[in-house]
Design an enzyme around this catalytic site. Structure first.
Site, short mmCIF file in Angstrom:
data_model
loop_
_atom_site.label_atom_id
_atom_site.label_comp_id
_atom_site.label_asym_id
_atom_site.label_seq_id
_atom_site.Cartn_x
_atom_site.Cartn_y
_atom_site.Cartn_z
N ASN A 1 0.84 -1.19 0.00
CA ASN A 1 0.00 0.00 0.00
C ASN A 1 0.88 1.24 0.00
OD1 ASN A 1 0.89 0.38 2.64
ND2 ASN A 1 -1.04 -0.22 3.59
N ASP B 1 -6.65 -6.71 2.64
CA ASP B 1 -6.67 -8.17 2.58
C ASP B 1 -7.69 -8.66 1.56
OD1 ASP B 1 -4.74 -8.24 4.58
OD2 ASP B 1 -6.23 -8.30 6.17
#
Length: 315
Positions: A194, A261
């Site tokens: 990220n 996730d």
């Protein structure tokens, strides 16, 4: 053939707050909730839901095997039993999720009014999964292997080596951020990070999709394929012959716990089914966005129908 996920299993203790406290400050929050979580378990559930249930066996035939296999450790306590049972209900193979005499991992999560979270993880049993505990048997028949960094780094590296030896595509979600040894990266086919993890690896913040794409290309000099997720802005990807940007699916977000996730699990499922990286990123962007529309981690993960409908909306 299966998706093998090697990683953490945690019980998430979630409290909602008006805002996150400053250092030294005490604030009041909601009643706390418990949710099954852990990056490894979340990604296993996300992959299983995106793949859907295995086709039923014909009369007299051997029952179908689960499409997703989880490898990890939990404690011999109530949390550990709940985590294993939760994965079983998702039709995930948990034969390699072993209860051991130590506390199950726990994550303490505070979610503010904007759906933003802060997380503190107590690894517990997750850090007792050692390289010597992994054998080729756990990776037999693996087509995709998914790894994260909530277990010891030596274990991650060993899992990557065994996955590569089994002929699987190895995906590393480098979260939480930490320095990655070159010998680990050599075993990785696809790196997913990220914005904060990209900053940790490159020293540069991906302040825009354009900058993120530049960083993805830079990281692809070490790992052939790279994806950088950008939250509500979507994701960028780079591979040897091409690179690109995928905007996010627009939704009303209430809690971004587990969104990353959801992205990784759906991405792995798409690659397992033989889709290109471009299409897999689209699946991931949709799953990540949909996960923010509900509270919790595993409880918020979308099913296959929802993901495919969201992908169609992006088209």
């Amino acid at each position: 053939m299966s998706v093998v996920v090697v990683g953490s299993l945690n019980m998430d203790l979630v409290v909602r707050v008006g805002r996150h406290p400053r250092p030294g400050e005490t604030i009041l929050g909601s009643d706390y909730e418990t949710h099954c979580g852990g990056k490894g378990a979340n990604q296993a559930v996300a992959a299983a839901r995106t793949l859907g249930k295995p086709a039923p066996a014909k009369a007299g035939a051997t029952p179908p095997q689960p499409l997703v296999r989880m490898v990890g450790r939990v404690g011999q306590d109530e949390f550990g039993q709940r985590l294993r049972n939760s994965l079983k209900r998702e039709q995930i193979n948990v034969h390699a999720v072993l209860p051991i005499p130590t506390p199950t991992g726990v994550a303490f999560i505070a979610v503010n009014e904007k759906g933003e979270n802060t997380i503190i993880v107590s690894p517990g049993a997750n850090y007792r999964l050692r390289p010597e505990n992994l054998t080729p048997a756990e990776f037999d028949g693996a087509k995709v292997v998914v790894l994260q960094l909530e277990i010891p780094l030596d274990t991650v590296r060993r899992a990557a080596e065994l996955g590569r030896s089994a002929g699987a595509r190895v995906i590393l979600n480098a979260a939480p951020a930490q320095k990655l040894p070159e010998k680990l990266l050599e075993q990785v086919d696809l790196l997913v990070v990220n914005e904060s993890e990209a900053l940790s690896l490159t020293g540069v913040a991906p302040a825009s999709p354009e900058k993120a794409l530049e960083l993805a290309r830079q990281l692809s000099q070490k790992v052939a394929r790279v994806v950088i997720t950008l939250g509500e802005q979507g994701a960028v990807w780079a591979e040897p012959a091409a690179s690109g940007y995928q905007p996010a699916l627009r939704v009303e977000s209430v809690d971004n716990t587990g969104a990353g996730d959801a992205f990784v699990g759906a991405l792995a499922a798409a690659l397992y089914e033989g889709h290109s990286l471009v299409e897999a990123v689209r699946w991931g962007v949709v799953a990540g966005a949909l996960a923010t529309t509900r509270v919790g981690a595993q409880s918020a993960l979308p099913c296959r129908t929802e993901v495919l409908e969201g992908v169609a909306r992006l088209s």
